[in-house]
Enzyme design. Structure first.
Site, short mmCIF file in Angstrom:
data_model
loop_
_atom_site.label_atom_id
_atom_site.label_comp_id
_atom_site.label_asym_id
_atom_site.label_seq_id
_atom_site.Cartn_x
_atom_site.Cartn_y
_atom_site.Cartn_z
N GLN A 65 48.76 38.13 45.93
CA GLN A 65 48.57 39.55 45.59
C GLN A 65 49.42 39.94 44.38
OE1 GLN A 65 46.26 41.42 47.04
NE2 GLN A 65 46.73 43.27 45.88
N LYS A 93 42.44 43.17 53.46
CA LYS A 93 41.79 41.86 53.28
C LYS A 93 41.83 41.07 54.59
CE LYS A 93 42.75 41.89 48.36
NZ LYS A 93 43.52 41.43 47.20
N ASP A 130 40.02 34.59 44.01
CA ASP A 130 40.15 35.80 43.18
C ASP A 130 39.44 35.61 41.84
OD1 ASP A 130 41.43 38.08 44.11
OD2 ASP A 130 43.44 37.24 43.85
N1 GUN Z 1 46.09 43.43 42.79
C1 GUN Z 1 45.18 44.39 42.55
N2 GUN Z 1 43.93 43.88 42.69
C2 GUN Z 1 44.07 42.58 43.01
C3 GUN Z 1 43.15 41.54 43.30
O1 GUN Z 1 41.93 41.69 43.25
N3 GUN Z 1 43.70 40.34 43.61
C4 GUN Z 1 45.03 40.13 43.64
N4 GUN Z 1 45.46 38.91 43.94
N5 GUN Z 1 45.91 41.08 43.39
C5 GUN Z 1 45.43 42.30 43.07
#
Ligand code: GUN
Length: 293
Positions: A96, A52, A119
């Site tokens: 995350q 990211k 998100d």
């Molecule tokens: N863990 C797995 N996929 C995601 C996501 O799209 N966002 C976040 N914050 N954690 C994740």
């Protein structure tokens, strides 16, 4: 059979975002700024977050990584979330998941300011999505919509079967596919672990979205010839022929299903490629005040 090429689409979206950033810079505007919070040392989470941050750099966004060890308390994380909520420099941020077991994930999600919830996990954004109001869409459903839109896959009046009912994929994508307008207007069936005669449903589907997290679950005899198959799964299966000892595979038995399909997403190189692009698109929307003004 033709491939829905997630890698190529993600590149295209990154190029579009980069162009937007250049325009913002020329006009002296504010460069979009994403923050990511990573708690603990889960290797998959570390890899996702690195990806990211790297993607932000590629398109010219600013990024901030906040890393804390697995002993971080619930209150300390709330404090971090609160600071990010208040920080005018930050357009959007993500925490995350999964979080260490002693932290209440839902309470943390609720603490994120919905205006910065890129998100799209906060229930306010989920509710706005369900009601067709401006909102941040969760990354994977947003990515699926982009694939459908950019490949101009028809959806109006089509039978869509979603396999899986998670809060972050199955449930939202089923709502989105049934919404008014394109890409939506579909007749949607949600199948899950308690569904009886699953193949009876999938065999009627013009579009199948597989999001169950079981390697190669969807077999060729469950798919109607000419269907569009979107594979959300990313599963590790043992493979002693590879250097790592495993390979990645989707929720679809690709080798046997692909020849029957009109269109199919590969794994890797399909939906997964779009999820980070979707997060960046949400961050840009936030920086431009497109969702909450
Ligand atoms: N863990 C797995 N996929 C995601 C996501 O799209 N966002 C976040 N914050 N954690 C994740």
């Amino acid at each position: 059979m033709a491939i829905l090429d997630g890698k190529q689409l993600a590149q295209q979206i990154r190029a579009e975002l980069q162009a937007e950033v250049s325009t913002i810079v020329e006009k002296g505007g504010k460069i979009p700024h994403l923050a990511a919070v990573l708690i603990g040392d889960n290797p998959a989470s570390q890899a996702y977050v690195r990806n990211k941050v790297r993607s932000c750099e590629q398109v010219g966004f600013r990024s901030t990584l906040i890393q804390r060890d697995a002993n971080t308390t619930h209150d300390e994380l709330l404090q971090i979330v609160d600071e990010l909520n208040q920080n005018p420099e930050i357009d959007g941020f993500i925490v995350q998941l999964p979080l260490p077991k002693h932290i209440d994930e839902y309470a943390i999600t609720l603490a994120i300011d919905p205006r910065k919830d890129v998100d799209g996990f906060h229930p306010l954004n989920f509710g706005r999505m369900a009601q067709g109001l401006p909102c941040y869409l969760p990354a994977t459903p947003f990515g699926i919509l982009e694939i459908i839109r950019r490949y101009e896959i028809p959806t109006a009046g089509k039978e869509v079967v979603v396999i899986g009912r998670s809060n972050i994929v199955g449930s939202p994508i089923s709502i989105l596919m049934a919404r008014k307008g394109y890409p939506g207007d579909a007749t949607v069936t949600i199948c899950h672990s308690r569904t009886q005669n699953l193949a009876e449903h999938t065999l009627k589907a013009d579009i199948i979205i597989a999001a169950i997290g079981q390697a190669e679950f969807l077999k060729a005899d469950m798919v109607k010839p000419g269907a569009v198959v979107i594979d959300v799964g990313i599963n590790r299966v043992d493979d002693h022929n590879t250097a790592s000892g495993y390979r990645l595979t989707g929720d679809v038995d690709y080798e046997n299903v692909a020849p029957k399909c009109a269109w199919i997403t590969p794994v890797p190189g399909g939906v997964g490629q779009l999820t980070v692009a979707a997060l960046l698109m949400n961050t840009l929307k936030s920086a431009k005040g497109e969702i909450y003004g």
